[in-house]
Design an enzyme around this catalytic site. Structure first.
Site, mmCIF file in Angstrom:
data_model
loop_
_atom_site.group_PDB
_atom_site.id
_atom_site.type_symbol
_atom_site.label_atom_id
_atom_site.label_comp_id
_atom_site.label_asym_id
_atom_site.label_seq_id
_atom_site.Cartn_x
_atom_site.Cartn_y
_atom_site.Cartn_z
ATOM 1 N N ILE A 226 43.011 39.970 46.530
ATOM 2 C CA ILE A 226 44.239 39.025 46.448
ATOM 3 C C ILE A 226 45.427 39.427 47.099
ATOM 4 C CG2 ILE A 226 45.442 37.878 44.706
ATOM 5 C CD1 ILE A 226 43.483 38.634 42.644
ATOM 6 N N GLU B 209 43.117 49.404 40.166
ATOM 7 C CA GLU B 209 41.746 49.730 39.938
ATOM 8 C C GLU B 209 41.255 48.475 39.204
ATOM 9 O OE1 GLU B 209 39.478 52.073 41.233
ATOM 10 O OE2 GLU B 209 40.960 53.219 42.329
ATOM 11 N N THR C 111 46.005 40.119 34.191
ATOM 12 C CA THR C 111 45.047 39.253 34.086
ATOM 13 C C THR C 111 44.592 38.605 32.582
ATOM 14 O OG1 THR C 111 42.467 39.577 34.074
ATOM 15 C CG2 THR C 111 43.987 41.707 33.521
ATOM 16 N N ASP C 112 43.813 37.622 32.752
ATOM 17 C CA ASP C 112 43.456 37.052 31.512
ATOM 18 C C ASP C 112 42.721 38.079 30.521
ATOM 19 O OD1 ASP C 112 41.202 36.800 32.839
ATOM 20 O OD2 ASP C 112 40.948 34.720 32.328
ATOM 21 N N GLU C 113 42.318 39.118 31.412
ATOM 22 C CA GLU C 113 41.245 39.971 30.369
ATOM 23 C C GLU C 113 42.199 40.614 29.533
ATOM 24 O OE1 GLU C 113 38.287 42.174 32.604
ATOM 25 O OE2 GLU C 113 38.210 40.636 34.069
ATOM 26 N N TYR D 222 39.518 49.058 31.913
ATOM 27 C CA TYR D 222 40.228 48.183 32.689
ATOM 28 C C TYR D 222 41.362 47.124 32.226
ATOM 29 C CZ TYR D 222 41.311 44.292 35.754
ATOM 30 O OH TYR D 222 42.225 43.156 36.400
ATOM 31 N N SER E 80 44.097 49.178 30.519
ATOM 32 C CA SER E 80 45.142 49.678 31.298
ATOM 33 C C SER E 80 46.275 48.534 31.890
ATOM 34 C CB SER E 80 44.474 50.398 32.422
ATOM 35 O OG SER E 80 43.878 49.429 33.331
ATOM 36 N N LYS E 81 45.560 47.496 32.004
ATOM 37 C CA LYS E 81 46.428 46.311 32.522
ATOM 38 C C LYS E 81 47.217 45.830 31.390
ATOM 39 C CE LYS E 81 46.122 44.589 35.813
ATOM 40 N NZ LYS E 81 46.845 44.785 37.295
ATOM 41 N N GLY F 268 30.555 46.342 25.766
ATOM 42 C CA GLY F 268 31.895 45.742 25.604
ATOM 43 C C GLY F 268 32.002 44.549 26.212
ATOM 44 N N HIS F 269 30.715 43.843 26.748
ATOM 45 C CA HIS F 269 31.199 42.825 27.370
ATOM 46 C C HIS F 269 31.530 41.518 26.962
ATOM 47 C CE1 HIS F 269 28.583 40.231 30.661
ATOM 48 N NE2 HIS F 269 29.838 39.984 30.856
HETATM 49 P P1 NAD Z 1 40.997 44.932 44.561
HETATM 50 O O1 NAD Z 1 40.479 45.902 44.122
HETATM 51 O O2 NAD Z 1 40.415 44.005 45.661
HETATM 52 O O3 NAD Z 1 42.369 45.551 45.573
HETATM 53 C C1 NAD Z 1 43.245 46.716 44.745
HETATM 54 C C2 NAD Z 1 43.944 47.271 45.961
HETATM 55 O O4 NAD Z 1 44.730 48.317 45.500
HETATM 56 C C3 NAD Z 1 43.179 47.782 47.127
HETATM 57 O O5 NAD Z 1 43.596 47.609 48.224
HETATM 58 C C4 NAD Z 1 43.285 49.329 46.749
HETATM 59 O O6 NAD Z 1 43.097 50.282 47.921
HETATM 60 C C5 NAD Z 1 44.761 49.307 46.275
HETATM 61 N N1 NAD Z 1 45.091 50.456 45.374
HETATM 62 C C6 NAD Z 1 44.180 51.024 44.217
HETATM 63 N N2 NAD Z 1 44.630 51.999 43.865
HETATM 64 C C7 NAD Z 1 46.040 52.295 44.295
HETATM 65 C C8 NAD Z 1 46.889 53.303 44.307
HETATM 66 N N3 NAD Z 1 46.900 54.365 43.408
HETATM 67 N N4 NAD Z 1 48.019 53.276 45.059
HETATM 68 C C9 NAD Z 1 48.167 52.232 46.075
HETATM 69 N N5 NAD Z 1 47.326 51.327 46.161
HETATM 70 C C10 NAD Z 1 46.072 51.408 45.308
HETATM 71 O O7 NAD Z 1 41.995 44.014 43.616
HETATM 72 P P2 NAD Z 1 42.007 42.378 43.310
HETATM 73 O O8 NAD Z 1 40.736 41.965 43.068
HETATM 74 O O9 NAD Z 1 42.695 42.137 44.912
HETATM 75 O O10 NAD Z 1 43.103 42.504 42.293
HETATM 76 C C11 NAD Z 1 44.530 42.650 42.689
HETATM 77 C C12 NAD Z 1 45.198 42.682 41.300
HETATM 78 O O11 NAD Z 1 45.109 41.500 40.854
HETATM 79 C C13 NAD Z 1 44.753 43.935 40.218
HETATM 80 O O12 NAD Z 1 46.000 44.091 39.625
HETATM 81 C C14 NAD Z 1 43.980 42.976 39.363
HETATM 82 O O13 NAD Z 1 44.095 43.700 38.124
HETATM 83 C C15 NAD Z 1 44.448 41.561 39.410
HETATM 84 N N6 NAD Z 1 43.564 40.574 38.953
HETATM 85 C C16 NAD Z 1 42.501 40.495 39.494
HETATM 86 C C17 NAD Z 1 41.693 39.191 39.521
HETATM 87 C C18 NAD Z 1 40.491 39.181 40.213
HETATM 88 O O14 NAD Z 1 39.763 38.109 39.864
HETATM 89 N N7 NAD Z 1 40.217 39.687 41.154
HETATM 90 C C19 NAD Z 1 42.207 38.495 38.460
HETATM 91 C C20 NAD Z 1 43.342 38.530 37.816
HETATM 92 C C21 NAD Z 1 44.090 39.589 38.004
HETATM 93 P P1 TYD Z 2 33.315 40.506 37.438
HETATM 94 O O1 TYD Z 2 33.132 39.896 38.856
HETATM 95 O O2 TYD Z 2 32.802 42.014 37.257
HETATM 96 O O3 TYD Z 2 34.529 40.134 36.794
HETATM 97 P P2 TYD Z 2 35.047 40.486 35.315
HETATM 98 O O4 TYD Z 2 33.977 41.533 34.389
HETATM 99 O O5 TYD Z 2 36.495 40.896 35.562
HETATM 100 O O6 TYD Z 2 34.971 39.053 34.573
HETATM 101 O O7 TYD Z 2 32.070 39.847 36.468
HETATM 102 C C1 TYD Z 2 32.185 38.495 36.290
HETATM 103 C C2 TYD Z 2 31.018 38.179 34.927
HETATM 104 O O8 TYD Z 2 29.835 38.447 35.681
HETATM 105 C C3 TYD Z 2 31.165 39.161 33.940
HETATM 106 O O9 TYD Z 2 30.629 38.376 32.724
HETATM 107 C C4 TYD Z 2 30.192 40.376 34.268
HETATM 108 C C5 TYD Z 2 29.287 39.250 34.933
HETATM 109 N N1 TYD Z 2 28.263 40.103 36.002
HETATM 110 C C6 TYD Z 2 27.078 40.090 35.957
HETATM 111 O O10 TYD Z 2 26.234 39.205 35.338
HETATM 112 N N2 TYD Z 2 26.230 40.679 37.073
HETATM 113 C C7 TYD Z 2 26.969 41.663 37.912
HETATM 114 O O11 TYD Z 2 26.402 42.058 38.817
HETATM 115 C C8 TYD Z 2 28.403 41.575 37.924
HETATM 116 C C9 TYD Z 2 29.087 42.547 38.915
HETATM 117 C C10 TYD Z 2 29.120 40.979 36.969
#
Ligand code: NAD
Ligand code: TYD
Length: 360
Positions: free
Chosen positions: A35, A107, A148-150, A173, A176-177, A298-299
């Site tokens: 993102i 993370e 996150t909505d989580e 995860y 921690s958020k 814990g899914h």
């Molecule tokens: P991602 O895992 O793709 O990227 C995380 C980035 O953070 C990486 O570039 C990594 O190198 C960097 N990073 C990790 N630890 C670090 C540290 N200690 N110091 C500096 N940089 C560090 O994550 P994403 O999917 O892009 O998510 C970004 C943010 O959005 C996160 O905070 C996540 O909780 C939040 N978020 C993600 C989603 C989603 O669907 N992906 C949805 C809602 C919220």
């Molecule tokens: P994920 O992309 O890991 O996001 P989050 O757990 O943050 O929502 O998973 C999305 C959904 O897909 C979640 O219900 C777990 C499920 N999932 C699978 O069924 N198989 C997979 O290999 C993965 C990674 C996720």
């Protein structure tokens, strides 16, 4: 690549700093991830006068190739650093004296958090506190935490979480958020810092690491590999195109009322099994690639958030239709098979060294 290295780019650094009166300086943490990389591109496209610092540790999820389209933009600079390391954080604030912080670094994968929770606490909690401490010292205009909505935990059918609902995280995860969110609240209530929290549903789009479900389905299908679906596949998620998320963060950063939390979502709720079938059909691949596997501990059964607040108060609404966004995402992964190959093999992790960049 424009990199923060004193000897080689001192002139650039000066230019970057002296323009402060003309423009805003935006510190983005985690900008080499999914993102964050999309957000940096969005900001450089929409705010040509802004300067953007990408501060990232480059973990397995951080990939500088995600920034290849903008790496030579003179308004962009990359600095390697760890948010959990006070010295690194101090350096980046002192060097660039930013106006805004948009904090993505985390993370981010639930399955990894179940196996190794410690690094999630270190980065997501301690890292956030470090950033907040220096933000206070440097009188940052606005600090936005990308949450996150989580944090709401699993939500009953028929309900969509609103911002005042209780946080009930169920995995390391999301816990921690939630903890990071409380630290943001403290920064505002106790220290009067100007902050916002954005709670988005699941994102999809280009540059997403293929450990997450949508790119995993696409990448496995591309190689005719089995697609693991946890449990009975009936767990559901809401999906938002990453470009819509970037636009939402933009309005919160610039117009959000300090101290407020904003949910962000589109109405694209779908079970994992339906999602897998939908993508396979779009790709012309057989549905029997789907393989039901042992469930995630814990899914959470269902996430769903109500995004009326950001719509009514800040005028944001999602623009991208789910089918169109999925088609575009599938095409992106098909066109960028080298990116996928590098990511799967870990090859991209050498790119920082290969580019001959100095390590700060
Ligand atoms: P991602 O895992 O793709 O990227 C995380 C980035 O953070 C990486 O570039 C990594 O190198 C960097 N990073 C990790 N630890 C670090 C540290 N200690 N110091 C500096 N940089 C560090 O994550 P994403 O999917 O892009 O998510 C970004 C943010 O959005 C996160 O905070 C996540 O909780 C939040 N978020 C993600 C989603 C989603 O669907 N992906 C949805 C809602 C919220
Ligand atoms: P994920 O992309 O890991 O996001 P989050 O757990 O943050 O929502 O998973 C999305 C959904 O897909 C979640 O219900 C777990 C499920 N999932 C699978 O069924 N198989 C997979 O290999 C993965 C990674 C996720």
């Amino acid at each position: 690549m424009i990199e923060y290295v004193d000897e080689d780019f001192g002139f650039f650094k000066e230019e970057f700093k002296t323009d402060k009166n003309l423009s805003k300086i935006l510190l983005v943490t985690g900008g080499a991830g999914f993102i964050g990389a999309n957000f940096i591109s969005y900001i450089l496209d929409n705010y040509p006068e802004y300067r953007v610092i990408n501060f990232d540790k480059l973990t397995y999820a951080g990939n500088l190739n995600n920034l290849s389209l903008i790496e030579n933009n003179p308004n962009y600079v990359f600095m390697k650093g760890d948010i959990a390391n006070k010295k690194d954080v101090k350096n980046v604030y002192e060097e660039f004296n930013p106006d805004f912080v948009v904090h993505f670094a985390a993370e981010s994968h639930v399955d990894r958090s179940i196996i190794n929770p410690d690094i999630f606490l270190e980065t997501n909690v301690i890292g956030t506190q470090n950033l907040l401490n220096f933000a206070r010292e440097h009188k940052i205009e606005k600090f936005v935490l990308i949450s996150t909505d989580e944090v709401y935990g699993s939500v009953e059918k028929g309900h969509s979480s609103i911002e005042t609902d209780r946080m009930e995280p169920n995995n390391p995860y999301s816990a921690s958020k939630a903890a990071a969110e409380f630290l943001i609240r403290v920064a505002h209530q106790t220290y009067g810092q100007r902050v916002n929290v954005v709670r988005s549903c699941n994102n999809y789009g280009r540059y997403q690491f293929p450990e997450k479900i949508i790119p995993k389905i696409i990448c496995n299908a591309m190689q005719d590999k089995p697609i693991p679906i946890y449990g009975d596949g009936k767990n559901s998620r809401s999906w938002l195109n990453v470009k819509d998320h970037c636009a939402a963060i933009d309005v919160v950063l610039h117009s959000g009322k300090s101290g407020e939390i904003y949910n962000v979502a589109a109405k694209n709720e779908i079970s994992n099994i339906d999602l897998a079938e939908k993508i396979l059909k779009k790709m012309g691949k057989p549905l029997d690639l789907i393989e039901f596997v042992f469930d995630r501990p814990g899914h959470d059964k269902r996430y769903s958030v109500n995004a009326n607040k950001i719509h009514n108060q800040l005028g944001w609404s999602p623009k991208i239709n789910f089918d169109d966004g999925l088609d575009e995402t599938i095409s992106w992964y098909l066109i960028h098979q080298d990116w996928v190959k590098d990511v799967i093999s870990g090859e991209y992790m050498n790119c920082y060294q290969k580019n001959g960049a100095g390590i700060k």
